[in-house]
Design an enzyme around this catalytic site. Structure first.
Site, PDB file in Angstrom:
ATOM      1  N   CYS A  71      -5.579  -5.871  -4.379  1.00 48.89           N
ATOM      2  CA  CYS A  71      -4.824  -6.467  -4.541  1.00 48.89           C
ATOM      3  C   CYS A  71      -4.560  -7.818  -4.246  1.00 48.89           C
ATOM      4  O   CYS A  71      -4.836  -8.454  -3.117  1.00 48.89           O
ATOM      5  CB  CYS A  71      -2.999  -6.082  -3.813  1.00 48.89           C
ATOM      6  SG  CYS A  71      -2.113  -6.414  -4.300  1.00 48.89           S
ATOM      7  N   SER A  78      -2.160  -9.848  -3.096  1.00 43.06           N
ATOM      8  CA  SER A  78      -1.418  -9.783  -1.734  1.00 43.06           C
ATOM      9  C   SER A  78      -2.221  -9.782  -0.563  1.00 43.06           C
ATOM     10  O   SER A  78      -2.186 -11.314   0.673  1.00 43.06           O
ATOM     11  CB  SER A  78      -0.479  -8.560  -1.092  1.00 43.06           C
ATOM     12  OG  SER A  78       0.487  -8.110  -1.948  1.00 43.06           O
ATOM     13  N   CYS A 135      -0.049   1.137  -3.687  1.00 41.87           N
ATOM     14  CA  CYS A 135       0.692   0.360  -3.188  1.00 41.87           C
ATOM     15  C   CYS A 135       1.033  -0.384  -5.632  1.00 41.87           C
ATOM     16  O   CYS A 135       1.857  -0.455  -5.532  1.00 41.87           O
ATOM     17  CB  CYS A 135      -0.663  -1.403  -3.064  1.00 41.87           C
ATOM     18  SG  CYS A 135       1.002  -3.145  -3.006  1.00 41.87           S
ATOM     19  N   HIS A 161      -2.932 -13.607  -0.915  1.00 35.79           N
ATOM     20  CA  HIS A 161      -2.429 -14.333  -0.097  1.00 35.79           C
ATOM     21  C   HIS A 161      -2.353 -14.374   1.811  1.00 35.79           C
ATOM     22  O   HIS A 161      -2.255 -15.426   1.458  1.00 35.79           O
ATOM     23  CB  HIS A 161      -1.168 -14.137  -0.432  1.00 35.79           C
ATOM     24  CG  HIS A 161      -0.318 -13.719  -1.188  1.00 35.79           C
ATOM     25  ND1 HIS A 161       0.205 -15.523  -1.890  1.00 35.79           N
ATOM     26  CD2 HIS A 161      -0.106 -13.139  -2.604  1.00 35.79           C
ATOM     27  CE1 HIS A 161       1.338 -15.246  -3.096  1.00 35.79           C
ATOM     28  NE2 HIS A 161       0.341 -13.464  -3.678  1.00 35.79           N
TER      29      HIS A 161
END
Length: 370
Positions: free
Chosen positions: A40, A42, A167, A45
């Protein structure tokens, strides 16, 4: 027990795949052999420093695997169970869980701290304690997790697609269905077609939307969106403006879902412009943690009675929605195989994220080979 995992030691650096030492599960914890893990945005990030996480940490928050050992106090899980990791835990007891909003569970306060809910660490490397991202750390061969972070699933669901149910699938699907509350016959615009946006398209389709406009500058992604249910595509929000005006005769979209990989403040107004009077604009994509300003025309926002809605996990309740989404896949209503663009070994994790950032993947999946 020795295992192998992808560790982030400092932001801005690549993932380091190396050997770790795992302690056995303690009270209300289980040891899971991870069969597949979704990659993902994220996690990147955190790697890039856009979001906070206590370091060092084992990355990964999408995953599926098999329970190999259970600790004291486990009553409803057993060795051999197939499970999906939920990147948000659900305690079942706090105000939010008790009111059917377990995506806001109070245990979420521990997500980026690295240590276990009950305290301490179960993973160690280079003589140091190592945390687990989102309390799960699925970029590993094995992990120890609290029982509130896993959901049992039927064994006929392939691990490569089951991992996405933790997710990307519920977050995107729920952004349209639970937060946007898409109704039959409505027009929906999804901006950003990655692992989340692709499932916002699917959620809109399953909710009965008449028009679904997928917006992304990468042609490969909008082509995939058509397979998943998009009726129209555009390369940018500017291009989508004219398209949505045309197909709605000037009314604009009933629902907008923004799943851009890195949301910036200036994007909010053009996103809202795609939404009709009385429309719902759902902000799902993540911004950098230092970006706290948004451009928004307040007068017309009020006079046109628009709603700007934030969401985490698409408003889903993992213990109810993960099995429900698995059932939709089993009956052919939810397309999951089409989301997996490419699989990688754990050693290829940095290559996989380079492909994601280059727009080559809807979802890359790490597959462990034991």
């Amino acid at each position: 027990m020795k295992s192998k995992a992808a560790i982030l030691w400092e932001t801005g650096r690549p993932w380091s795949v190396e050997e770790i030492e795992l302690d056995p599960p303690q009270q209300n914890e289980v040891l899971v052999r991870i069969e597949a893990a979704g990659m993902c945005h994220s996690d990147d990030h955190v790697r890039a420093g856009d979001g906070y996480a206590a370091l060092p940490t084992i990355g990964g928050h999408e995953g599926a695997g098999v329970i190999e050992q259970v600790g004291p106090g486990i009553e409803h899980l057993a060795v051999g169970d197939h499970v999906v990791f939920s990147f948000l835990p659900a305690c079942g007891r706090c105000r939010w869980c008790a009111s059917g909003r377990s995506n806001l569970c109070d245990y979420g306060q521990f997500l980026m701290e690295g240590s276990m809910i009950s305290g301490g660490y179960r993973a160690h490397a280079r003589g140091k304690d190592v945390g687990t991202l989102s309390l799960v750390g699925t970029f590993s061969e094995r992990t120890v997790v609290h029982e509130t972070s896993i959901v049992k699933i039927d064994q006929d669901i392939p691990f490569e697609v089951a991992c996405l149910l933790g997710c990307g699938v519920p977050t995107g699907w729920g952004s349209s269905v639970n937060i946007g509350k898409v109704q039959p016959g409505e027009t929906v615009v999804v901006v950003g077609i990655g692992g989340i946006g692709a499932n916002a398209v699917q959620g809109a389709r399953l909710a009965g939307a008449q028009n679904i406009v997928a917006v992304d500058p990468v042609a490969f992604k909008t082509d995939q969106a058509k397979i998943l249910g998009a009726t129209h595509t555009a390369a940018s929000m500017e291009e989508a403006m004219g398209l949505v005006q045309d197909i709605t005769r000037g009314v604009m979209a009933d629902v907008g879902v923004n799943t851009i990989g890195v949301v910036e403040g200036w994007m909010i107004q053009p996103f809202l412009d795609l939404v009709s009077k009385g429309g719902r604009a759902v902000l799902t994509g993540m911004a950098r943690n230092v970006d706290d300003k948004a451009t928004l025309g307040l007068q017309m926002f009020s006079l046109f009675e628009k709603s700007l809605l934030g969401t985490v996990y698409g408003g889903c309740n993992p213990r109810a929605d993960i099995p429900r989404l698995a059932d939709l896949y089993r009956t052919g209503k939810l397309q999951l195989d089409e989301l997996v663009t490419r699989t990688y070994s754990l050693d290829q994790i940095n290559e996989g994220y380079a492909d994601m950032l280059a727009g080559k993947n809807i979802r890359g999946v790490i597959v462990n080979q034991f």
